[in-house]
Design an enzyme around this catalytic site. Structure first.
Site, PDB file in Angstrom:
ATOM      1  CG  HIS B 120       2.129  -8.234  -2.929  1.00 31.90           C
ATOM      2  ND1 HIS B 120       0.492  -8.926  -2.396  1.00 31.90           N
ATOM      3  CD2 HIS B 120       2.446  -8.758  -2.077  1.00 31.90           C
ATOM      4  CE1 HIS B 120       0.832  -9.907  -1.784  1.00 31.90           C
ATOM      5  NE2 HIS B 120       2.357  -9.913  -0.742  1.00 31.90           N
ATOM      6  CG  HIS B 183       6.712  -8.948   6.438  1.00 27.37           C
ATOM      7  ND1 HIS B 183       7.850  -9.514   5.031  1.00 27.37           N
ATOM      8  CD2 HIS B 183       5.672  -9.631   5.103  1.00 27.37           C
ATOM      9  CE1 HIS B 183       7.433 -10.878   4.902  1.00 27.37           C
ATOM     10  NE2 HIS B 183       6.587  -9.814   4.290  1.00 27.37           N
TER      11      HIS B 183
END
Lengths: 99, 272
Positions: B120, B183
Site C-alpha cells: 500500500h 499514526h
C-alpha cells in the site's frame, strides 16, 4: 526458541502464498515444520490465531497486520480484537465502561 | 530536472476502508489527491521517483536503511483489500543506476536489487496520483520501521543525492514522498493522531522551512506515534525539491483511517 522465530514464521507466511494456503487448510502440518523453532505456547497462539497474544509476545504490529490474511483472519476483525484486548476503541482511546 | 514533487499519506484504509472516514473529510482528501494528480500530469514527467516506507514486505532478516529497486519491473499491491488490480509497475535499471551513481558521488550508499514487491505504501500513491504506467517508476524504500532508523540528517544527504540525480538527467522527474503523518500503524492505539505535530510539520512546509523535515517539531511529539517516522520519505524528497513555500492541498486528521492525512505539493508551479 524466541519471538524472532515467530516473526520469521509470520514473514515467510505472508510472503509465501503456498505456505499461507497450506496453513489455512491444515495449520498443524505447517507448524510441524517449525516445531523445533517455535515453543508450544507460540504454536498454540498461531493455531488459535491469537493476534493480541502474538502482539504481547513481541511481534511487531505491522508484521502481524501484514500476516493476518495469510493466517485466515479478516483484517478488520483482527484489528478490533487487538484493540479490544487492550481496552481501546477504534480511535485508540480507552473503552467506556459498559453499564 | 525535477518536474514536480509531492508529499502524500498512504494509509491502507484510504482505499481499503473509505467508510471509516467522514464523508466530507474523505471527499476533501480525495479531491486533494485529484488535484495533485492533475498537477503531476501537467508537469509532463518522463519518469517518477517514489520514496516510501518499507512494511516488512521485502525485508525482515536484513533491513537496509535505504534501498533502490533497479529491476525492469516491480509487482503489487501485495494486499488483496485495496481495490487496486495487481500489476507490474515498470522500472528502469538504466535510470536507477544513474541514481545509484549520483548517491555514491554524494557520499551516501544504498542497497539495490532487481526484484521488489509493492504494498500500500507504493500502490496507493501511484494509484491516486494516477501515475502513467508507461513511465518508469524508481522506487526507493526507507527504513522507518525497525530501530535504529536512518537519522534525518542522513535522509537529507540522500535528498541531496536525489537532487544531483535530477540535475544530471535530461529527463523530467516527478517525485513522490509517501508516508506519515502521525499514526500508530496497526497498533492497539491506532486511531490516535497528533494534530498539533502534523500541523507543525505542514505549517513549516507552508512557510518554506525545509528544516522541519530535518528536525521534526517537538510539539505534540508524545502522541505522534511510531508511524510518524515515515516523515523520512518527505525529508528525502523535500531536500531535493523544496525551493520555497509548499502548497498544502489538504490536511485531514482522519481517525478512522488511523492517520493524519495530507497531500502536499512540494514544488508548486510558481517555484519551478
Amino acid at each position: 526458541m524466541s519471538c524472532l522465530d515467530v516473526q520469521s514464521f509470520l514473514f515467510e507466511l505472508k510472503n509465501d502464498d503456498e505456505m499461507a494456503r497450506r496453513f489455512r487448510a491444515d495449520p498443524t502440518s505447517v507448524l510441524t515444520d517449525w516445531k523445533d523453532r517455535l515453543s508450544k505456547q507460540e504454536q498454540e497462539m498461531l493455531l488459535a490465531r491469537d493476534t493480541p497474544g502474538l502482539y504481547r509476545h513481541g511481534v511487531p504490529a505491522v508484521l502481524l497486520a501484514g500476516a493476518v490474511s495469510a493466517l485466515g483472519l479478516h483484517p478488520s476483525e483482527s484489528r478490533k480484537a487487538l484493540k479490544a484486548s487492550f481496552g481501546l476503541d477504534g480511535a485508540g482511546q480507552p473503552l467506556k465502561e459498559q453499564r | 530536472m525535477i518536474a514536480s514533487a509531492f508529499g502524500v499519506t498512504h494509509a491502507p484504509a484510504i482505499l481499503a476502508a473509505p467508510d471509516r472516514a467522514g464523508k466530507e473529510e474523505a471527499a476533501r482528501f480525495y479531491a486533494a489527491y485529484d488535484e495533485a494528480a492533475a498537477r503531476l500530469a501537467a508537469s509532463e514527467p518522463d519518469a517518477v521517483v517514489l520514496v516510501t516506507a518499507e512494511h516488512f514486505t521485502n525485508f525482515f532478516h536484513v533491513v537496509p536503511p535505504f534501498h533502490l529497486h533497479n529491476g525492469d519491473y516491480a509487482e503489487g499491491p501485495v494486499e488483496d483489500d485495496l481495490g487496486i488490480e495487481k500489476r507490474r509497475v515498470p522500472g528502469s535499471p538504466h535510470l536507477a543506476n544513474q541514481l545509484l551513481e549520483a548517491a555514491a558521488d554524494t557520499g551516501v550508499d544504498l542497497s539495490f536489487g532487481p526484484t521488489l514487491k509493492l504494498d500500500h505504501g507504493s500502490m496507493i500513491p501511484l494509484h491516486l496520483l494516477r501515475v502513467n504506467f508507461d513511465l518508469p517508476v524508481l522506487t526507493m524504500l526507507v527504513n522507518c520501521l525497525v530501530e535504529p532508523y536512518p537519522r534525518y540528517e542522513r535522509c537529507r544527504v540522500m535528498g541531496e543525492a536525489l537532487k544531483r540525480f535530477a540535475e544530471r538527467t535530461e529527463m523530467r522527474i516527478a517525485m513522490i514522498a509517501a508516508g506519515g503523518l502521525s499514526h500508530w500503524p496497526a497498533m492497539p492505539e491506532s486511531g490516535r493522531i497528533s494534530e498539533a505535530w502534523d500541523r507543525a510539520v505542514l505549517d513549516g512546509l507552508k512557510n518554506g522551512n525545509a528544516d522541519v523535515l530535518i528536525t521534526p517539531p517537538s510539539v505534540g511529539e508524545a502522541e505522534k506515534g511510531p508511524g510518524a517516522e515515515e516523515l523520512r520519505a518527505w525529508t528525502i524528497v523535500g531536500t531535493a525539491a523544496l525551493r520555497g513555500a509548499a502548497d498544502v492541498l489538504a490536511y485531514e486528521p482522519i481517525s478512522g483511517w488511523s492517520t493524519g492525512c495530507a497531500v502536499v505539493d512540494l514544488l508548486p508551479i510558481h517555484d519551478q
